[in-house]
Design an enzyme around this catalytic site. Structure first.
Site, PDB file in Angstrom:
ATOM      1  N   LYS A  95       0.834  -1.222   0.000  1.00 29.01           N
ATOM      2  CA  LYS A  95       0.000   0.000   0.000  1.00 29.01           C
ATOM      3  C   LYS A  95       0.865   1.267   0.000  1.00 29.01           C
ATOM      4  O   LYS A  95       0.628   2.192  -0.767  1.00 29.01           O
ATOM      5  CB  LYS A  95      -0.931   0.025   1.225  1.00 29.01           C
ATOM      6  CG  LYS A  95      -1.866  -1.171   1.325  1.00 29.01           C
ATOM      7  CD  LYS A  95      -2.796  -1.061   2.501  1.00 29.01           C
ATOM      8  CE  LYS A  95      -2.126  -1.261   3.852  1.00 29.01           C
ATOM      9  NZ  LYS A  95      -1.721  -2.658   4.126  1.00 29.01           N
ATOM     10  N   ARG A 101      -9.662   0.527   8.185  1.00 27.23           N
ATOM     11  CA  ARG A 101      -9.209  -0.843   8.434  1.00 27.23           C
ATOM     12  C   ARG A 101     -10.292  -1.646   9.150  1.00 27.23           C
ATOM     13  O   ARG A 101     -10.068  -2.819   9.445  1.00 27.23           O
ATOM     14  CB  ARG A 101      -7.961  -0.813   9.321  1.00 27.23           C
ATOM     15  CG  ARG A 101      -6.646  -1.127   8.596  1.00 27.23           C
ATOM     16  CD  ARG A 101      -5.551  -1.035   9.625  1.00 27.23           C
ATOM     17  NE  ARG A 101      -4.317  -1.639   9.249  1.00 27.23           N
ATOM     18  CZ  ARG A 101      -3.288  -0.992   8.707  1.00 27.23           C
ATOM     19  NH1 ARG A 101      -3.393   0.284   8.399  1.00 27.23           N
ATOM     20  NH2 ARG A 101      -2.156  -1.624   8.465  1.00 27.23           N
ATOM     21  N   ARG A 129      11.459  -6.562   5.240  1.00 29.55           N
ATOM     22  CA  ARG A 129      11.262  -5.131   4.969  1.00 29.55           C
ATOM     23  C   ARG A 129      12.152  -4.249   5.844  1.00 29.55           C
ATOM     24  O   ARG A 129      12.306  -4.480   7.042  1.00 29.55           O
ATOM     25  CB  ARG A 129       9.798  -4.757   5.214  1.00 29.55           C
ATOM     26  CG  ARG A 129       9.534  -3.273   5.009  1.00 29.55           C
ATOM     27  CD  ARG A 129       8.091  -2.994   4.786  1.00 29.55           C
ATOM     28  NE  ARG A 129       7.288  -3.177   5.991  1.00 29.55           N
ATOM     29  CZ  ARG A 129       5.994  -2.915   6.032  1.00 29.55           C
ATOM     30  NH1 ARG A 129       5.362  -2.496   4.962  1.00 29.55           N
ATOM     31  NH2 ARG A 129       5.319  -3.102   7.152  1.00 29.55           N
ATOM     32  N   ARG A 171      11.072  -2.085  11.244  1.00 25.21           N
ATOM     33  CA  ARG A 171       9.972  -1.682  12.131  1.00 25.21           C
ATOM     34  C   ARG A 171       9.750  -2.755  13.197  1.00 25.21           C
ATOM     35  O   ARG A 171       9.835  -3.938  12.914  1.00 25.21           O
ATOM     36  CB  ARG A 171       8.686  -1.506  11.305  1.00 25.21           C
ATOM     37  CG  ARG A 171       8.579  -0.155  10.653  1.00 25.21           C
ATOM     38  CD  ARG A 171       7.470  -0.063   9.630  1.00 25.21           C
ATOM     39  NE  ARG A 171       6.197  -0.658  10.041  1.00 25.21           N
ATOM     40  CZ  ARG A 171       5.080  -0.562   9.324  1.00 25.21           C
ATOM     41  NH1 ARG A 171       5.070   0.111   8.179  1.00 25.21           N
ATOM     42  NH2 ARG A 171       3.956  -1.111   9.730  1.00 25.21           N
ATOM     43  N   ARG A 221      -0.727  -9.008  13.271  1.00 29.28           N
ATOM     44  CA  ARG A 221      -1.257  -8.097  12.242  1.00 29.28           C
ATOM     45  C   ARG A 221      -2.066  -8.866  11.205  1.00 29.28           C
ATOM     46  O   ARG A 221      -3.106  -8.390  10.751  1.00 29.28           O
ATOM     47  CB  ARG A 221      -0.097  -7.363  11.555  1.00 29.28           C
ATOM     48  CG  ARG A 221       0.515  -6.310  12.445  1.00 29.28           C
ATOM     49  CD  ARG A 221       1.886  -5.913  11.980  1.00 29.28           C
ATOM     50  NE  ARG A 221       1.867  -5.135  10.763  1.00 29.28           N
ATOM     51  CZ  ARG A 221       2.929  -4.985   9.968  1.00 29.28           C
ATOM     52  NH1 ARG A 221       4.068  -5.560  10.265  1.00 29.28           N
ATOM     53  NH2 ARG A 221       2.841  -4.253   8.895  1.00 29.28           N
TER      54      ARG A 221
END
Ligand code: AMP
Length: 212
Positions: A13, A87, A127, A160, A171
């Site tokens: 996203k 969300r 990531r 992160r 998540r």
């Protein structure tokens, strides 16, 4: 017109929003970025949100909706890319009712980035993000040229906290429980568009452009 960009964590996203901003005059509204900023600044809202974000849980609707309202009120535009918001169904209803009222926001389409779970895990665990400008890298597939430093601005590149294995699991569960039902919500409204999120960021962006 405004667009909603949604999908599971790791679907791309943020990356696709950035690419869209390069070609179209949208304002980018990422609730994840707003929350991380608030956490970094240690504002009261940031302090409240931190434990949720670090653990990979959704921040309560009332907090996020308040944050989005405030952001929209400040910007004098009705062209937003909503990245990671809504969300939940409660957030989608708030966007439609209260927030549209104050900001004259009109959602034209909800683009859903579709990526299988195995690919999400691989993307999220590798990531790395620039602390300064938010540019996204991948440990294996797209490492920064100078290890630990951003290619774009030279800032520090980090992992992160919520990209750690345990938080990723939380998540993904939160996504399945609270966010996936938005597909049905936007199908019923006639706004839903599914985009194949597999492949390079350029390939996915090409699909979005073709659609738009
Ligand atoms: P993101 O940068 O979009 O992956 O978001 C990072 C984290 O911020 C999420 O895992 C949640 O903890 C929180 N967050 C971001 N957007 C929302 C939202 N719309 N509702 C609730 N929590 C959110």
């Amino acid at each position: 017109m405004s667009l909603v960009l949604f999908g599971p964590p790791g679907a791309g996203k943020g990356t696709q929003s950035q690419l869209m901003l390069e070609t179209k005059p949208f304002i980018h509204l990422s609730t994840g970025n707003l929350l991380r900023e608030a956490i970094q600044q240690k504002s009261p809202l940031g302090i409240e949100a931190q434990s949720y974000v670090d653990a990979g849980k959704l921040v309560p609707d009332s907090v996020v909706i308040g944050l989005v309202r405030e952001f929209i009120e400040k910007k004098k535009t009705s062209r937003f890319i909503f990245d990671g918001f809504p969300r939940t169904i409660v957030q989608a209803e708030a966007l439609e009712k209260q927030i549209e009222e104050i900001g004259a926001v009109n959602i034209q389409r909800a683009l859903f980035l579709e990526v299988p779970q195995t690919d999400l895990l691989q993307r999220l665990t590798g990531r790395r993000v620039c602390k300064n400008c938010g540019a996204v890298f991948h440990e294996l597939n797209n490492p920064p040229k100078k290890s630990g430093f951003c290619d774009v601005c030279g800032g520090e590149v980090y992992q992160r906290k919520d990209d750690a294995a345990e938080a990723i699991q939380t998540r993904l569960e939160a996504y399945e429980k609270s966010t996936a039902p938005l597909k049905e919500y936007y199908i019923k409204k006639g706004l839903f568009v599914s985009i194949d999120g597999l492949g390079s960021s350029g390939q996915v962006f090409g699909r979005i452009q073709t659609y738009l």
